[in-house]
Design an enzyme around this catalytic site. Structure first.
Site, PDB file in Angstrom:
ATOM      1  N   THR A 106      -4.906   9.810  -7.620  1.00  0.00           N
ATOM      2  CA  THR A 106      -4.561   8.468  -8.071  1.00  0.00           C
ATOM      3  C   THR A 106      -3.591   7.730  -7.146  1.00  0.00           C
ATOM      4  OG1 THR A 106      -2.781   9.315  -9.488  1.00  0.00           O
ATOM      5  CG2 THR A 106      -4.964   9.075 -10.484  1.00  0.00           C
ATOM      6  N   ASP A 107      -2.792   8.460  -6.364  1.00  0.00           N
ATOM      7  CA  ASP A 107      -1.761   7.796  -5.562  1.00  0.00           C
ATOM      8  C   ASP A 107      -2.345   6.761  -4.615  1.00  0.00           C
ATOM      9  OD1 ASP A 107       0.280   9.156  -6.775  1.00  0.00           O
ATOM     10  OD2 ASP A 107       0.602  10.573  -5.140  1.00  0.00           O
TER      11      ASP A 107
ATOM     12  N   THR B 217      -5.439  15.153  -8.399  1.00  0.00           N
ATOM     13  CA  THR B 217      -4.995  15.853  -9.604  1.00  0.00           C
ATOM     14  C   THR B 217      -6.162  16.394 -10.428  1.00  0.00           C
ATOM     15  OG1 THR B 217      -2.986  14.510  -9.745  1.00  0.00           O
ATOM     16  CG2 THR B 217      -3.713  15.578 -11.767  1.00  0.00           C
TER      17      THR B 217
ATOM     18  N   GLN C 182       4.500 -10.007  -3.274  1.00  0.00           N
ATOM     19  CA  GLN C 182       5.028  -8.778  -3.865  1.00  0.00           C
ATOM     20  C   GLN C 182       4.754  -8.705  -5.364  1.00  0.00           C
ATOM     21  OE1 GLN C 182       9.206  -8.415  -2.948  1.00  0.00           O
ATOM     22  NE2 GLN C 182       8.910  -8.773  -0.761  1.00  0.00           N
ATOM     23  N   CYS C 183       4.419  -9.832  -5.971  1.00  0.00           N
ATOM     24  CA  CYS C 183       4.207  -9.871  -7.417  1.00  0.00           C
ATOM     25  C   CYS C 183       2.878  -9.204  -7.782  1.00  0.00           C
ATOM     26  CB  CYS C 183       4.212 -11.301  -7.929  1.00  0.00           C
ATOM     27  SG  CYS C 183       5.774 -12.160  -7.626  1.00  0.00           S
TER      28      CYS C 183
ATOM     29  N   ASP D  26      -5.051  16.005  -0.708  1.00  0.00           N
ATOM     30  CA  ASP D  26      -4.056  15.497  -1.640  1.00  0.00           C
ATOM     31  C   ASP D  26      -3.908  14.021  -1.293  1.00  0.00           C
ATOM     32  OD1 ASP D  26      -1.529  14.563  -2.675  1.00  0.00           O
ATOM     33  OD2 ASP D  26      -0.991  16.657  -3.036  1.00  0.00           O
ATOM     34  N   SER D  27      -4.133  13.129  -2.243  1.00  0.00           N
ATOM     35  CA  SER D  27      -4.242  11.714  -1.880  1.00  0.00           C
ATOM     36  C   SER D  27      -2.963  11.147  -1.275  1.00  0.00           C
ATOM     37  CB  SER D  27      -4.679  10.885  -3.083  1.00  0.00           C
ATOM     38  OG  SER D  27      -3.654  10.751  -4.035  1.00  0.00           O
TER      39      SER D  27
END
Length: 339
Positions: A90-91, A14, A273-274, A58-59
């Site tokens: 950022t992705d 971005t 997953q936390c 593009d990430s």
């Protein structure tokens, strides 16, 4: 050797995008935009050369193969610069930050990754402050590791995660203290920063098929797990379990599938997953059953760090036993290690 002090590598994302009829897209010519937008503010910062990858990434399109392309200019010109800045979308920034921390193991110079939520080409953006801060931090000799700078926070690269899609404060390191803050002053936590190392850089290639990720969910069946584990070329799996490392092990077929995969030489690492906390496999019977099946507890590794670390270990052609031992060891501050 370059006369510039820093090397800035623009990978895409971005920060350097421009509007098109289909939405924001990567565009070339970023250096001219940077120097025109930042102008005289650059005069008080370390001088830099800017390298633009071609094609820009593009990430969201990032693969493990791109990690070598991003690292290559640093590997080739490491002796020429005092520090490095990588501009990234950022992705998948946390994946690349984690990967570079392993590829460039033993850094004795700063490497700062940053990006932005709004492009530098926009009248109102967060890109200008990110760039200015990253350039200043990349010139600080106290930093000898891969860090992420975002919205005034300096984070260990292999500890950060993207937590917000729309706020300027998009990144944090929930299981690790901030290494510094950029406000009126730059405040570094020298007690937390890694000491200068002896570079033992990895110059090999990554196989994008070598590592996969599977998230446990209510009602998951062994057939799905079998399908993932039977993918050609798969050497390792990151299993995202519930809480402190739990999974529905009363489904004996699921447990048997895991045991069979480990017996075939597939490395399986259990991460939570936390967002905060980590795997404590002895807390519940459902977690200890995974460990008995040969699944490696992943401590408080982020998903991104576990994924990148497994790729790095597999690409070195280590045996499953060597990988298992290495997954329990911290190489560059990526996890807590039990005493």
């Amino acid at each position: 050797m370059s006369a510039a002090q820093l090397l800035v590598i623009h990978t895409g994302g971005t920060i350097g995008m421009v509007p098109t009829e289909y939405g924001l897209a990567p565009a070339t010519g970023f250096e001219q935009l940077v120097r025109s937008r930042l102008g005289q503010r650059l005069d008080h910062l370390p001088s830099f050369d800017l390298l633009e990858l071609s094609p820009l990434i593009d990430s969201a399109e990032l693969t493990p193969e791109h990690w070598h392309l991003i690292a290559a200019p640093i590997l080739e010109r490491y002796a020429d610069y005092q520090g490095f800045v990588v501009l990234h979308g950022t992705d998948t920034l946390a994946y690349t930050a984690s990967a570079l921390s392993f590829v460039l193991h033993g850094l004795n110079k700063p490497l700062i990754l940053t990006g932005s939520q709004i492009p530098l080409s926009s009248p109102r953006n967060d890109a200008e402050n990110q760039l200015l801060a990253a350039l200043e931090l990349a010139g600080r000799r106290e930093i000898n590791e891969v860090c992420v700078l975002f919205d005034g926070l300096l984070l260990r690269g292999n500890r950060c995660v993207k937590l917000d899609t729309s706020a300027m404060a998009a990144f944090d390191s929930p299981n690790s203290p901030h290494l510094g803050t950029v406000g009126i002053d730059i405040r570094l936590r020298r007690d937390l920063l890694l000491p200068a190392g002896t570079p033992t850089f990895f110059r090999g290639q990554f196989d994008p098929l070598a590592v996969a990720v599977l998230r446990i969910f209510p009602g998951i069946r062994s057939t799905l797990l079998q399908a993932v584990l039977s993918q050609p070329g798969l050497k390792a799996l990151v299993l995202q379990s519930y809480g402190v490392g739990n999974a529905p092990v009363s489904d004996t077929a699921l447990l048997e599938t895991l045991e069979a995969a480990v017996a075939r030489g597939t490395t399986i690492v259990n991460v939570s997953q936390c967002v905060r906390g980590g795997v404590a496999d002895g807390t519940y019977a459902t977690g200890s059953a995974l460990t008995r099946a040969g699944v490696i507890p992943g401590a408080d590794l982020t998903l991104e760090a576990a994924f990148a670390k497994l790729h790095w270990l597999v690409a070195q052609n280590k045996t499953p036993a060597e990988i298992a031992a290495s997954m329990r060891r911290a190489f560059c501050g990526e996890q807590q290690v039990s005493s």
